[in-house]
Design an enzyme around this catalytic site. Structure first.
Site, PDB file in Angstrom:
ATOM      1  N   ASN A 134      -2.057  11.057 -52.226  1.00  0.00           N
ATOM      2  CA  ASN A 134      -1.874   9.633 -52.510  1.00  0.00           C
ATOM      3  C   ASN A 134      -1.780   9.411 -54.024  1.00  0.00           C
ATOM      4  O   ASN A 134      -1.106   8.508 -54.492  1.00  0.00           O
ATOM      5  CB  ASN A 134      -3.059   8.835 -51.958  1.00  0.00           C
ATOM      6  N   ASP A 188      -1.648   6.347 -58.571  1.00  0.00           N
ATOM      7  CA  ASP A 188      -1.003   6.571 -57.272  1.00  0.00           C
ATOM      8  C   ASP A 188       0.395   7.137 -57.457  1.00  0.00           C
ATOM      9  O   ASP A 188       1.145   6.679 -58.327  1.00  0.00           O
ATOM     10  CB  ASP A 188      -0.878   5.244 -56.510  1.00  0.00           C
ATOM     11  N   ASP A 239      -6.062  12.884 -46.950  1.00  0.00           N
ATOM     12  CA  ASP A 239      -6.887  11.922 -47.679  1.00  0.00           C
ATOM     13  C   ASP A 239      -6.232  10.540 -47.690  1.00  0.00           C
ATOM     14  O   ASP A 239      -5.020  10.415 -47.909  1.00  0.00           O
ATOM     15  CB  ASP A 239      -7.043  12.432 -49.127  1.00  0.00           C
ATOM     16  N   LEU A 276      -1.892   6.154 -48.634  1.00  0.00           N
ATOM     17  CA  LEU A 276      -0.763   7.075 -48.808  1.00  0.00           C
ATOM     18  C   LEU A 276       0.529   6.450 -48.291  1.00  0.00           C
ATOM     19  O   LEU A 276       1.594   6.611 -48.884  1.00  0.00           O
ATOM     20  CB  LEU A 276      -1.078   8.363 -48.035  1.00  0.00           C
ATOM     21  N   GLU A 318      -7.826  10.740 -42.554  1.00  0.00           N
ATOM     22  CA  GLU A 318      -8.907   9.878 -43.027  1.00  0.00           C
ATOM     23  C   GLU A 318      -8.353   8.462 -43.091  1.00  0.00           C
ATOM     24  O   GLU A 318      -7.640   8.105 -44.039  1.00  0.00           O
ATOM     25  CB  GLU A 318      -9.384  10.314 -44.416  1.00  0.00           C
ATOM     26  N   HIS A 375     -19.001  13.471 -46.957  1.00  0.00           N
ATOM     27  CA  HIS A 375     -19.299  13.618 -48.383  1.00  0.00           C
ATOM     28  C   HIS A 375     -19.303  12.280 -49.119  1.00  0.00           C
ATOM     29  O   HIS A 375     -19.581  12.225 -50.299  1.00  0.00           O
ATOM     30  CB  HIS A 375     -18.262  14.549 -49.009  1.00  0.00           C
TER      31      HIS A 375
HETATM   32  C1  NOJ Z   1     -11.374   9.657 -49.822  1.00  0.00           C
HETATM   33  C2  NOJ Z   1     -12.339  10.742 -50.135  1.00  0.00           C
HETATM   34  O1  NOJ Z   1     -13.164  10.975 -49.027  1.00  0.00           O
HETATM   35  C3  NOJ Z   1     -13.136  10.299 -51.346  1.00  0.00           C
HETATM   36  O2  NOJ Z   1     -14.180  11.186 -51.605  1.00  0.00           O
HETATM   37  C4  NOJ Z   1     -12.197  10.161 -52.519  1.00  0.00           C
HETATM   38  O3  NOJ Z   1     -12.915   9.617 -53.611  1.00  0.00           O
HETATM   39  C5  NOJ Z   1     -11.038   9.237 -52.203  1.00  0.00           C
HETATM   40  N1  NOJ Z   1     -10.452   9.486 -50.918  1.00  0.00           N
HETATM   41  C6  NOJ Z   1      -9.952   9.354 -53.240  1.00  0.00           C
HETATM   42  O4  NOJ Z   1      -9.261  10.560 -53.083  1.00  0.00           O
END
Ligand code: NOJ
Length: 582
Positions: free
Chosen positions: A142, A210, A240, A245, A284, A350
């Site tokens: 992204n 971006d 991600d 994205l 995600e 995380h």
């Molecule tokens: C989602 C990830 O899980 C996170 O840790 C990250 O900061 C953002 N995307 C940006 O890439």
């Protein structure tokens, strides 16, 4: 033989897709292929796979420089195998200035030299493969780091081909401070770059411009990145920030109401599968269930799997309040996915636990129970704690793990959660849950022999490494590690969870969740008591004579009445995994 099975598998896959199509008519002249036991379809390995999420940087340091590395990862593969891990998901490991823990890439094709050499990576991939463990990686396209040579050129030269790889605006856009992903920390989504003399768009931190996904050259480059890592043997990508994205970002767009190019997901899916038939995309995308369909794609031509954020936040609500009604609703609302797709079920990851889809009142209850101090909360929506300190009561922690393995989906476990690691709230933002793995009671918890570790190991309080560590838990048959290892091994005998059709059974209790899975003539009933009070429940299932319930955990049996009724006694926070048998 394997080839025949594979061929038949592909036939079934194709037939799965056809039956879900609304427009295609079934063939009338050719008999459909006989149904196959679907667990033979190797392409659908993600229906049932235990995924372990790990950041190389903080897992195991082999060369005593204080930073975890790929050689350290290789050394610990047998540990993961024993835990029952089938897939490793590696957090970003490419070169990075590390302003967002690696989610700010400065070279998509490299290995962060702190983590090892390209050869170390290859050796790790080989070692994992020898143990039958798949390796997935984060695909963070992204944005790039602002240190990436593409951005550096783009900002310096207006006529550089890289200029249009990013999203620029001559004027400060009207919506410059709308739609920040890290509210409270991040001030804007458009920042002025003095070298470029323009504003650039960044959904995340200022240091993460971006990429302009409208630009075909950027899309081509993204495909190149995918192919490069598939060639290196990865089994798929955790994609991600999918909604961002695929958003169409322009100077006059409203980041709160973006348009999405969903066909990009289909193209990604097809590109990945063209190059590696069984490689997958794990998305995600923390979206409302009403929006989930295009992410999974028509006829399964999208993300093969997505994290079930919606169920996750309702699960924490149920754990906090002991009430399961909204969790049941969340599970039902996320039930309908393509036959070839799968949810990824998780407890902690995380990041912070994102509770943004709960009502203010619901979120308030979860905060009150699990993150009462403002230092535990983050971005006005979540909790930046690990599971064990948050839940506290070991019975509740065990209940949560039983749910991880028995809710519909593929379980994903975060490193360190298997030993109940704690958090370090003195670290900034989400770093609180990213401290080094605690292997033993040696210096830095056995993570590193260097004088200083990349991040402090938890060394004080009830979760200190001298108390909470792998070695100690391996030696204790009653430890969380051994409990989770047992559950993970039992889960492998319960393929119904990943493959089967499921339904929630009425328990007549606000605190008890019961799910029945059916698949290939096999059947499971998984029951969980979210209350600290013991519960006695009357349940109802098939009114067939002679059925019995085999308790897979207690290894005992009981008869189901001919009317389909049976009663279950559950201790406080107790759970049962039953197989229904004749
Ligand atoms: C989602 C990830 O899980 C996170 O840790 C990250 O900061 C953002 N995307 C940006 O890439």
């Amino acid at each position: 033989m394997k080839k025949i099975i594979l061929f038949l598998g592909i036939c079934l896959l194709a037939s799965c897709r056809q039956t879900t199509s609304e427009t295609e008519k079934p063939e009338t002249t050719v008999a459909p292929p006989a149904p196959l036991p679907t667990d033979f379809i190797e392409e659908l390995w993600y229906k049932n796979s235990l995924v372990y999420s790990v950041d190389v940087e903080v897992f195991k340091d082999s060369d005593k420089d204080g930073v975890g590395d790929f050689r350290g990862m290789s050394q610990q593969l047998d540990y993961l195998k024993k835990l029952g891990v089938e897939t490793i998901w590696l957090a970003p490991f490419q070169p990075t200035p590390n302003l967002d823990d690696g989610y700010d890439t400065s070279d998509f094709y490299g290995i962060d030299p702190r983590l090892g050499t390209p050869q170390d990576f290859t050796d790790f991939m080989n070692q994992a493969s020898q143990r039958g463990i798949r390796v997935m990686m984060d695909l963070v396209t992204n944005h790039t780091s602002d240190q990436h040579p593409w951005f550096q050129q783009a900002r310096r030269q207006k006529d550089s081909p890289y200029r249009s790889w990013y999203v620029w605006s001559k004027e400060r856009p009207e919506k410059w401070n709308t739609g920040m992903v890290f509210p409270g920390v991040q001030k804007s989504v458009w920042s002025y770059d003095s070298l470029a003399g323009e504003y650039y768009y960044h959904r995340f931190y200022e240091s993460q411009p971006d990429l302009n996904m409208q630009n075909p050259a950027v899309q081509r480059e993204m495909r190149k990145v995918i192919r490069y890592w598939l060639d290196k043997g990865v089994a798929g990508f955790r994609v991600d920030a999918v909604p961002f994205l695929i958003e169409v970002a322009t100077p006059d767009f409203d980041p709160d109401k973006p348009q999405h190019q969903f066909d990009m997901i289909t193209q990604l899916h097809q590109y990945v599968q063209w190059h590696k038939r069984d490689a997958i995309l794990l998305g995600e995308a923390n979206v409302d269930p009403k929006e989930q369909e295009p992410y999974f794609g028509k006829e399964g031509q999208g993300m093969q799997t997505m994290f079930n954020f919606f169920a996750n936040q309702h699960l924490f609500y149920a754990l906090a309040t002991t009430e399961v009604s909204t969790l049941k609703k969340a599970l039902n609302e996320t039930k309908s996915i393509p036959p070839t797709a799968q949810w990824a079920t998780f407890l902690r990851n995380h990041d912070e636990i994102d509770l943004g889809r709960l009502s203010d009142e619901e979120r308030g209850k979860v905060y009150a129970k699990f993150g009462p101090d403002s230092s535990m909360q983050l971005y006005d929506r979540g909790i930046r704690r690990r599971l064990a300190p948050m839940l506290g009561d070991p019975r509740l922690i065990k209940l949560a793990y039983s749910l991880l393995f028995s809710l519909p989906g593929m379980p994903v476990i975060r490193y360190g959660e298997e030993i109940g690691m704690g958090d370090d709230l003195s670290l900034e933002e989400r770093l609180s849950v990213r401290t080094p793995m605690q292997w033993s009671n040696k210096i830095h918890g056995g993570f590193s022999e260097a004088a200083k570790a990349v991040r402090p190991v938890i060394s004080a309080g009830p979760y200190r490494y001298s108390t909470v560590n792998v070695a100690a838990q391996q030696a204790d048959s009653a430890s969380l590690l051994n409990h989770i290892t047992r559950l993970s091994s039992l889960r492998k005998q319960c393929p119904e969870v990943g493959w089967g059709k499921w339904e929630i059974i009425d328990t007549k209790s606000p605190h008890v969740l019961a799910i029945r899975y059916n698949w290939q003539g096999r059947s499971l009933v998984m029951i969980h008591n979210f209350s600290p009070q013991p519960q006695q429940n009357q349940l109802h299932t098939d009114p067939k004579a002679g059925l019995k319930l085999v308790d897979l955990l207690a290894k005992s049996e009981k008869q189901i009445g001919a009317d389909g009724n049976f009663s279950v006694d559950l201790p406080a926070y107790g759970f049962k995994w039953y197989r229904v048998k004749k």
